[in-house]
Each structure stands twice: as C-alpha cells, then as structure tokens.
Scaffold this active site. Sequence first.
Site, PDB file in Angstrom:
ATOM      1  N   THR A  88       0.855  -1.187   0.000  1.00  0.00           N
ATOM      2  CA  THR A  88       0.000   0.000   0.000  1.00  0.00           C
ATOM      3  C   THR A  88       0.890   1.235   0.000  1.00  0.00           C
ATOM      4  OG1 THR A  88      -1.780  -1.144   1.174  1.00  0.00           O
ATOM      5  CG2 THR A  88      -1.781   1.263   1.268  1.00  0.00           C
ATOM      6  N   VAL A  90       2.181   5.234   0.039  1.00  0.00           N
ATOM      7  CA  VAL A  90       2.024   6.524   0.706  1.00  0.00           C
ATOM      8  C   VAL A  90       1.844   7.612  -0.355  1.00  0.00           C
ATOM      9  CG1 VAL A  90       3.240   8.245   2.114  1.00  0.00           C
ATOM     10  CG2 VAL A  90       3.343   5.830   2.735  1.00  0.00           C
ATOM     11  N   ILE A 124       4.689  -1.179   3.113  1.00  0.00           N
ATOM     12  CA  ILE A 124       4.382   0.223   2.856  1.00  0.00           C
ATOM     13  C   ILE A 124       5.264   0.701   1.702  1.00  0.00           C
ATOM     14  CG2 ILE A 124       4.395   2.560   3.782  1.00  0.00           C
ATOM     15  CD1 ILE A 124       2.237   0.764   5.004  1.00  0.00           C
ATOM     16  N   LYS A 125       4.618   1.209   0.650  1.00  0.00           N
ATOM     17  CA  LYS A 125       5.348   1.641  -0.542  1.00  0.00           C
ATOM     18  C   LYS A 125       5.714   3.118  -0.450  1.00  0.00           C
ATOM     19  CE  LYS A 125       4.260   0.364  -4.762  1.00  0.00           C
ATOM     20  NZ  LYS A 125       3.414   0.125  -5.968  1.00  0.00           N
ATOM     21  N   LEU A 126       6.975   3.384  -0.754  1.00  0.00           N
ATOM     22  CA  LEU A 126       7.497   4.749  -0.775  1.00  0.00           C
ATOM     23  C   LEU A 126       8.310   4.937  -2.047  1.00  0.00           C
ATOM     24  CD1 LEU A 126       9.048   4.681   2.816  1.00  0.00           C
ATOM     25  CD2 LEU A 126       6.858   5.710   2.232  1.00  0.00           C
TER      26      LEU A 126
END
Length: 313
Positions: A88, A90, A124-126
């Site tokens: 998912t 950010v 968590i995708k950045l």
Amino acid sequence: MTSKLDQLKKFTTVVADTGDFGAIKSLEPEDATTNPSLLLKAASDANNAKMLGEAFDGSKGDIGLACDRFAVAIGQEILKVVPGRVSTEVDARLSFDTNALIERSERLIGLYDAAGIKRDRVLIKLAATWEGIRAAEKLEKDGIQTNLTLLFSFAQAVACAEAGVFLISPFVGRIYDWYKKSTGTDYTGAEDPGVQSVTRIYNYYKANDFKTVVMGASFRNLNQIEQLAGCDRLTISTDLLKKLAEDTGTLERKLTPDKAGEKRSDTVKNLTESQFRWASNEDAMATEKLAEGIRQFARDQEKLEALLSAKKA
C-alpha cells in the site's frame, strides 16, 4: 502442458499488480501490489462504491485520511485472496519529506493494525527518493517493512540495500520506454535496458549478500518477464499474467544467485547523500522517470481525493 505462469512460479514469487479482486483470485499470485493509479481505478468501479463511502464516512471530513482508509480497505480485500502480502503506497506528494513519510506510513500501518491485519502481511510503498529511503530505514527499524518503488537507477538500488529496506521495485517497462523514445530502437531480449537494469541490481545484491528482495515491476511485454525469470519476485499486470497462463511454451530460468558473483562489476559502498544526488543528476533517464512517476501518482491521488470530496456535497 504446464503454462509459463506455473513454470515461473517454481523459481519466482509471482505478484499481481492490480486492485481487481476477481482477477487476483483466478490467477492465484502470492502477493499483490497497489498504487495511486490502481486505487483510482478501483474507486471508479461501481462495485467498490460502498467501500469508498465507508472510507469517507469514517474520516470525519479528512480527505487524506479517507484516501488512506480506502487504500487499506482495498488492501484488506486483497489479503482475503492472496496468501502473502499487499503493498500500500504513501501519498506521492510527500516523497521529499522524510518525517511526513514516516508519519503517513505509521498511519497506514495503524489502520491495518486496527483491522486485525498482521504487519508481516503488509508492505508500505514509498518512492525511492533520498528522503523516501531514509524514511524506510527508520520504519524498518521500527518493525514496519517497506517496498521502495519508482526505482530506475543503480544508485537508488545501492542506497536501498544499504538502508536495509525489505524490498525494492525496479521498473523495467518505463526504462524501456525512455530508451526507445530516446534512441528509436525497439529493444528485445537481454538488450532491453530495463531488463539490464534489473539484472545488474539482482546480481549486485546476490554477490554482496544483501537481503533486500528484488521485485521487477512495470512490464510492457512477455519477453521482459521471461528475461527476468528467476528474479526474487515479479509484479505483473493481470493482462500479462493471463497471457503467461495461456502460453504453454518452455520458460528458461535466467537469473540465479549462484551465477551472480561472476557478473559483479560494481563495488559502491556507503553511498552518501551527495554521491546519491550526483549519480541521479548524471542519469537523465532515472531523473526524468522518477519525477514523472511521482507527478503521475500525485495527480491520481488528487483525482481520488476529488472523488471523495464530492461525497461532502
């Protein structure tokens, strides 16, 4: 006959790059990835109207929170049909603010926590900016695993590995697009610059015993996928997954850890911020595609916010 998809699954973890629950269920990938563009597509699907409404209703008028709630709701549904993880992302507009990235990441993982989803099922995708990598380094130390995306350069890959991030998503198709447009050459096979980029990163990681997972992303055709067979993971669109499932030809493994040391050519260590920024400046393709990718995801985030804001009326 065994399909190429089933053959690929023997030596690569297959990930679905989609928010389409039905497609995920039928293709049986291990994991799934989402991004602002895929979330916008999901939000525009009438089948998800109830989920979108609930995300808004629980946000008390905070549209940014509503977007995060919708992203997590989509992630929850995906986790019902994949045995592994969901990624998912950010808000891309925070890509140059380390503290803001950390805060938003913590909010996303907090929403998953509240829904009873264990942290080992979420990435968590950045964006792999310098600030994004620093945020990921802190998050990893705090037990929040990350997926660094929009990765187009070797310098980004080195910095991510040294920061101890869980996974990177080096892009293939967008690199191919840039070089095809720049040179007029229609690259194929091992000559494809996107394939070469991921191969170089994979070999460097294995030769140096980095634990960061390499997940090739952004594919334009089956040949690019076939050239990277054996990569730790590959995240693939449903259209290409279906084509792999329908193809019963032989698939040869191209990448293997034991051969990586033979091809080691780079020994960059302890990459500093100035070295990272200089390397990025010198790579026109990576600079342009990273900026373009962040802008695209930011625009789609704004469109998603507009959809949710309309519910105020």
